[in-house]
Design a protein around this motif. Structure first.
Motif, mmCIF file in Angstrom:
data_model
loop_
_atom_site.group_PDB
_atom_site.id
_atom_site.type_symbol
_atom_site.label_atom_id
_atom_site.label_comp_id
_atom_site.label_asym_id
_atom_site.label_seq_id
_atom_site.Cartn_x
_atom_site.Cartn_y
_atom_site.Cartn_z
ATOM 1 N N ALA A 106 0.867 -1.183 0.000
ATOM 2 C CA ALA A 106 0.000 0.000 0.000
ATOM 3 C C ALA A 106 0.899 1.227 0.000
ATOM 4 N N LEU A 107 0.381 2.321 -0.567
ATOM 5 C CA LEU A 107 1.181 3.532 -0.712
ATOM 6 C C LEU A 107 0.344 4.736 -0.308
ATOM 7 N N VAL A 108 0.827 5.479 0.684
ATOM 8 C CA VAL A 108 0.170 6.715 1.115
ATOM 9 C C VAL A 108 1.132 7.862 0.829
ATOM 10 N N LEU A 109 0.710 8.780 -0.009
ATOM 11 C CA LEU A 109 1.542 9.918 -0.410
ATOM 12 C C LEU A 109 0.894 11.192 0.109
ATOM 13 N N VAL A 110 1.600 11.889 0.989
ATOM 14 C CA VAL A 110 1.063 13.064 1.669
ATOM 15 C C VAL A 110 1.755 14.312 1.131
ATOM 16 N N SER A 111 1.000 15.186 0.458
ATOM 17 C CA SER A 111 1.575 16.417 -0.108
ATOM 18 C C SER A 111 2.832 16.087 -0.906
ATOM 19 N N THR A 112 2.738 15.071 -1.736
ATOM 20 C CA THR A 112 3.933 14.503 -2.344
ATOM 21 C C THR A 112 4.537 15.382 -3.424
ATOM 22 N N ALA A 113 5.855 15.342 -3.495
ATOM 23 C CA ALA A 113 6.584 15.883 -4.632
ATOM 24 C C ALA A 113 6.562 14.839 -5.746
ATOM 25 N N ALA A 114 7.046 15.230 -6.927
ATOM 26 C CA ALA A 114 7.087 14.300 -8.052
ATOM 27 C C ALA A 114 8.262 14.657 -8.944
ATOM 28 N N GLY A 115 8.941 13.645 -9.441
ATOM 29 C CA GLY A 115 10.040 13.874 -10.361
ATOM 30 C C GLY A 115 9.557 14.518 -11.647
ATOM 31 N N GLY A 116 10.322 15.483 -12.133
ATOM 32 C CA GLY A 116 9.983 16.124 -13.397
ATOM 33 C C GLY A 116 8.907 17.185 -13.308
ATOM 34 N N LEU A 199 -3.746 9.377 -1.909
ATOM 35 C CA LEU A 199 -3.082 10.664 -2.107
ATOM 36 C C LEU A 199 -3.762 11.686 -1.202
ATOM 37 N N VAL A 200 -2.971 12.344 -0.354
ATOM 38 C CA VAL A 200 -3.517 13.329 0.581
ATOM 39 C C VAL A 200 -2.900 14.685 0.275
ATOM 40 N N SER A 201 -3.737 15.691 0.114
ATOM 41 C CA SER A 201 -3.232 17.047 -0.072
ATOM 42 C C SER A 201 -4.009 18.007 0.804
ATOM 43 N N GLY A 202 -3.434 19.199 1.009
ATOM 44 C CA GLY A 202 -4.038 20.197 1.878
ATOM 45 C C GLY A 202 -4.513 21.404 1.093
ATOM 46 N N ALA A 203 -5.687 21.915 1.438
ATOM 47 C CA ALA A 203 -6.250 23.060 0.722
ATOM 48 C C ALA A 203 -5.426 24.333 0.921
ATOM 49 N N HIS A 204 -4.641 24.406 2.001
ATOM 50 C CA HIS A 204 -3.842 25.595 2.279
ATOM 51 C C HIS A 204 -2.394 25.441 1.818
ATOM 52 N N ASP A 205 -2.087 24.378 1.102
ATOM 53 C CA ASP A 205 -0.744 24.140 0.580
ATOM 54 C C ASP A 205 -0.547 24.943 -0.705
ATOM 55 N N LEU A 206 0.694 25.032 -1.175
ATOM 56 C CA LEU A 206 0.938 25.607 -2.491
ATOM 57 C C LEU A 206 0.217 24.753 -3.532
ATOM 58 N N PRO A 207 -0.290 25.381 -4.604
ATOM 59 C CA PRO A 207 -1.144 24.648 -5.543
ATOM 60 C C PRO A 207 -0.455 23.497 -6.267
ATOM 61 N N ASP A 208 0.870 23.536 -6.355
ATOM 62 C CA ASP A 208 1.596 22.457 -7.034
ATOM 63 C C ASP A 208 1.218 21.083 -6.498
ATOM 64 N N PHE A 209 1.069 20.995 -5.171
ATOM 65 C CA PHE A 209 0.952 19.676 -4.556
ATOM 66 C C PHE A 209 -0.443 19.073 -4.733
ATOM 67 N N GLY A 210 -1.466 19.911 -4.817
ATOM 68 C CA GLY A 210 -2.783 19.410 -5.176
ATOM 69 C C GLY A 210 -2.808 18.910 -6.609
ATOM 70 N N ARG A 211 -2.114 19.618 -7.490
ATOM 71 C CA ARG A 211 -2.051 19.197 -8.900
ATOM 72 C C ARG A 211 -1.300 17.883 -9.050
ATOM 73 N N ILE A 212 -0.186 17.751 -8.329
ATOM 74 C CA ILE A 212 0.577 16.503 -8.393
ATOM 75 C C ILE A 212 -0.283 15.337 -7.904
ATOM 76 N N ALA A 213 -0.976 15.537 -6.777
ATOM 77 C CA ALA A 213 -1.804 14.459 -6.227
ATOM 78 C C ALA A 213 -2.923 14.072 -7.185
#
Length: 256
Positions: A106-116, A199-213
């Protein structure tokens, strides 16, 4: 139990293994609020400091964070694991799950970055400001910049202080290390990931991380994307009781 190898790490509990990979704003101490709830839920918890973070020194030769994680799993006898990974650690978690898919249940990615990923304007401006402050030797201001950028509105002063200590320590370790040592970059394809993903993201995070998720949720098998309306970049430290319930529920649903 605390162990010593390439990575500083600790292990707690018994049962199916969950490995926790920290954000590059923090170190393995960011998972303090998750340790006991995972143990109480019947899991064995393994967490480690990446090189240049927490109690793990800077590397003196080329290295791979993902290979370090797999070597650690071999050391602690964890053949199959659930991976819970935050921010910069999320990219490492994706690499482990893609290159060793049979080992990740199982994989849980929290506010994850992504290569590229091409940074948006806000993320790019943050990076430029952080670089300028560190080049000027102002570690205190660089730490404060990280706190104001990454912590959401529900982070109290104790949480800010705890994250600040981890970030400042990472800066001090890294600035004192050998900047010429490069990580080994191994190409991987997230299409090779077979584990169910949250995939978990936060509404108050920078928009990049919601897009990645959102992008990863559309590409990974059996993936679910949850946006927490109260969270910044570090929901597991901002409101751990809410995050822990989400995490344990997901891990219990699968064969993690």
């Amino acid at each position: 139990m605390v162990g010593a190898m390439t990575l500083a790490y600790d292990v707690a509990g018994s049962g199916p293994t969950v490995v926790l990979l920290h954000s590059t704003v923090c170190d393995r101490r960011m998972w303090d609020p998750q340790v006991q709830p995972l143990v109480d839920a019947g899991f064995r918890m393994v967490r480690a400091d990446f090189r240049g973070f927490g109690e793990t020194p800077m590397p003196d030769r080329p290295y791979s964070d993902a290979q370090d994680v797999v070597d650690l799993l071999d050391r602690v006898g964890a053949e199959r694991v659930a991976v819970v990974a935050a921010s910069g650690g999320g990219r490492v978690g994706q690499e482990v799950a893609a290159r060793w898919p049979a080992r990740v249940t199982a994989l849980v990615l929290v506010s994850t970055a992504a290569g590229g990923h091409e940074p948006g304007a806000e993320l790019r401006a943050f990076g430029e400001r952080e670089d300028a402050l560190l080049a000027a030797g102002d570690v205190e201001a660089a730490t404060e910049l990280n706190l104001s950028t990454w912590l959401g509105p529900h982070a109290d002063e104790a949480t800010r202080a705890r994250v600040g200590r981890m970030q400042r320590h990472a800066f001090e370790v890294q600035l004192a290390g050998d900047v010429d040592v490069e990580p080994i970059r191994t190409e991987f394809d997230v299409a090779d990931i077979t584990a169910p993903a949250l995939l978990v993201s936060g509404a108050h995070d920078l928009p990049d991380f919601g897009r990645i998720a959102a992008d990863l949720a559309g590409r990974l098998p059996r993936a679910r994307h949850v946006t927490l309306d109260w969270a910044g970049h570090l929901p597991s430290v901002e409101r751990p009781e809410v995050f822990n319930a989400l995490l344990v529920e997901f891990l219990r649903r699968g064969d993690a």
